[in-house]
Design a protein around this motif. Sequence first.
Motif, mmCIF file in Angstrom:
data_model
loop_
_atom_site.group_PDB
_atom_site.id
_atom_site.type_symbol
_atom_site.label_atom_id
_atom_site.label_comp_id
_atom_site.label_asym_id
_atom_site.label_seq_id
_atom_site.Cartn_x
_atom_site.Cartn_y
_atom_site.Cartn_z
ATOM 1 N N ALA A 118 0.834 -1.210 0.000
ATOM 2 C CA ALA A 118 0.000 0.000 0.000
ATOM 3 C C ALA A 118 0.868 1.260 0.000
ATOM 4 C CB ALA A 118 -0.928 -0.004 1.217
ATOM 5 N N SER A 119 1.940 1.238 0.795
ATOM 6 C CA SER A 119 2.853 2.382 0.876
ATOM 7 C C SER A 119 3.542 2.640 -0.459
ATOM 8 C CB SER A 119 3.893 2.121 1.970
ATOM 9 O OG SER A 119 4.863 3.126 1.989
ATOM 10 N N THR A 120 3.895 1.571 -1.176
ATOM 11 C CA THR A 120 4.550 1.711 -2.480
ATOM 12 C C THR A 120 3.622 2.384 -3.479
ATOM 13 O OG1 THR A 120 5.857 -0.283 -2.066
ATOM 14 C CG2 THR A 120 5.708 0.456 -4.351
ATOM 15 N N PHE A 121 2.366 1.909 -3.542
ATOM 16 C CA PHE A 121 1.393 2.527 -4.450
ATOM 17 C C PHE A 121 1.182 3.999 -4.099
ATOM 18 C CE2 PHE A 121 0.223 -1.785 -5.659
ATOM 19 C CZ PHE A 121 -0.100 -1.628 -6.992
ATOM 20 N N SER A 122 1.081 4.283 -2.810
ATOM 21 C CA SER A 122 0.840 5.652 -2.350
ATOM 22 C C SER A 122 2.015 6.571 -2.669
ATOM 23 C CB SER A 122 0.564 5.653 -0.839
ATOM 24 O OG SER A 122 0.330 6.957 -0.380
ATOM 25 N N SER A 123 3.247 6.133 -2.340
ATOM 26 C CA SER A 123 4.419 7.004 -2.526
ATOM 27 C C SER A 123 4.714 7.244 -4.001
ATOM 28 C CB SER A 123 5.649 6.415 -1.825
ATOM 29 O OG SER A 123 6.071 5.226 -2.440
ATOM 30 N N VAL A 124 4.633 6.191 -4.844
ATOM 31 C CA VAL A 124 4.884 6.350 -6.283
ATOM 32 C C VAL A 124 3.835 7.274 -6.899
ATOM 33 C CG1 VAL A 124 4.844 5.157 -8.517
ATOM 34 C CG2 VAL A 124 6.126 4.178 -6.621
#
Length: 431
Positions: A118-124
């Motif tokens: 979830a953090s990867t999708f959010s940060s990218v």
Amino acid sequence: MDEIRKLKMATYHLFTFTISKLISTFGAQVYAFAISFHILQITGSATSFAANLLCNILPRTLISPFAGYVADKYSRKKIVILAQISTTLAISGLLYVSLTYGLSLTAIYITTSVLAIASTFSSVTFSSSITGLVDEARIQRAMSLNQMAMSFAAIGSPAAGGLLYGAVSMDTFLIIYIAASIAAVILESTMNFTLFAKRKTEGKTTESMFQSMKAGVSYLKTKQVLMTLIWLCLIVNFLFGAFEVGYSYVLIEKLNLSSQHFGFTQGAFAAGMLILSIYFSVRKEVKYPFLVSKRGILVIGFILGATALPLMIDLSYWAIFTFYMILMFSFGAMIIIINTPIQVMMQKMIEDDYKGRVFSLIETMAMALMPLGMILFGFLYDAVPGQYILLASAAILLGVVVTLARPSVVKKVHPELDGEKRVLSEAGTAV
């Protein structure tokens, strides 16, 4: 929407983006702190602790290219909100397991993996959306406020985590994180991600995921400056392993610094990042970002080499402590001096339709090399005196920067720099 209303909305975005980032980053870091303590407390096993770290790093590395594809193809607002909702549901699921069956390592590992995805999708997606959220004149401020939120979280989360972990139960801890995550969802839902966006292919492209990622790589190859930057970032991240492993090893094992004073030096690093983030948020945009970042990386090289100094000369305990406090503060400041101008330059240079894929490729390569560097340098520190590794790493870093960011490359990135020097030279001759 008229220009004045758009600018007012952009100002609103600056604050909501910063607060949302602060809430989500602070919550994630406090959670990571508490869950690490919990794992060590219930198992006493370094392997179990390392497995949880792997559940954080591995999904990020594997999913990042896919996240970039999704960010370029679909609505970025929906992706950010869905990612934050996924975080809320993952923590809620862990709370349910804790209340019903008690916390288990399996439940923690699954939750950590979901949070990492979830953090990867959010940060990218957030990185790809900056130019859609704020006007071009305030991109540097947006990037600085983002760094500021992360610095606040880095400084405050260990203290907050330690305080809460000792004062409340793990279930209460999870409830607080759920509330913070819901607040972030509400803030993100009020933002207009297309305010200044110049996307052409949102939801229209018929390319397969593989073709889309291949197109992202091809686009990247057409940008020589970006390729140079990426190589620099990759090598810096790899050699950063020498510092990450060596710093703790040198201070704790070789110089016998107390855990409290070691913690202070870590705090100095975050303080350096915070103060420079505040500075960049109020100053005008950097005129020659590539040149500034090149100089910053050169200073990082000297700092890396200077880390070995107390191993080679006799210093008192307090001199060592003061030396590393100054060194770490400088290191944190340099990270912002390198990152902020380059991030602004990349935001302006990369087309909106490719940002997700380009940023995700950079993140994937950087994350893949960092663990490799840490493993390699971990073995080296057991076999070779630390000062030699640090000095050799510093020399390699300086050599790479001087080669990849040589004056001819700087001139290609900033051709106006040559003209400015000529004007100054002529003015000096006239005087």
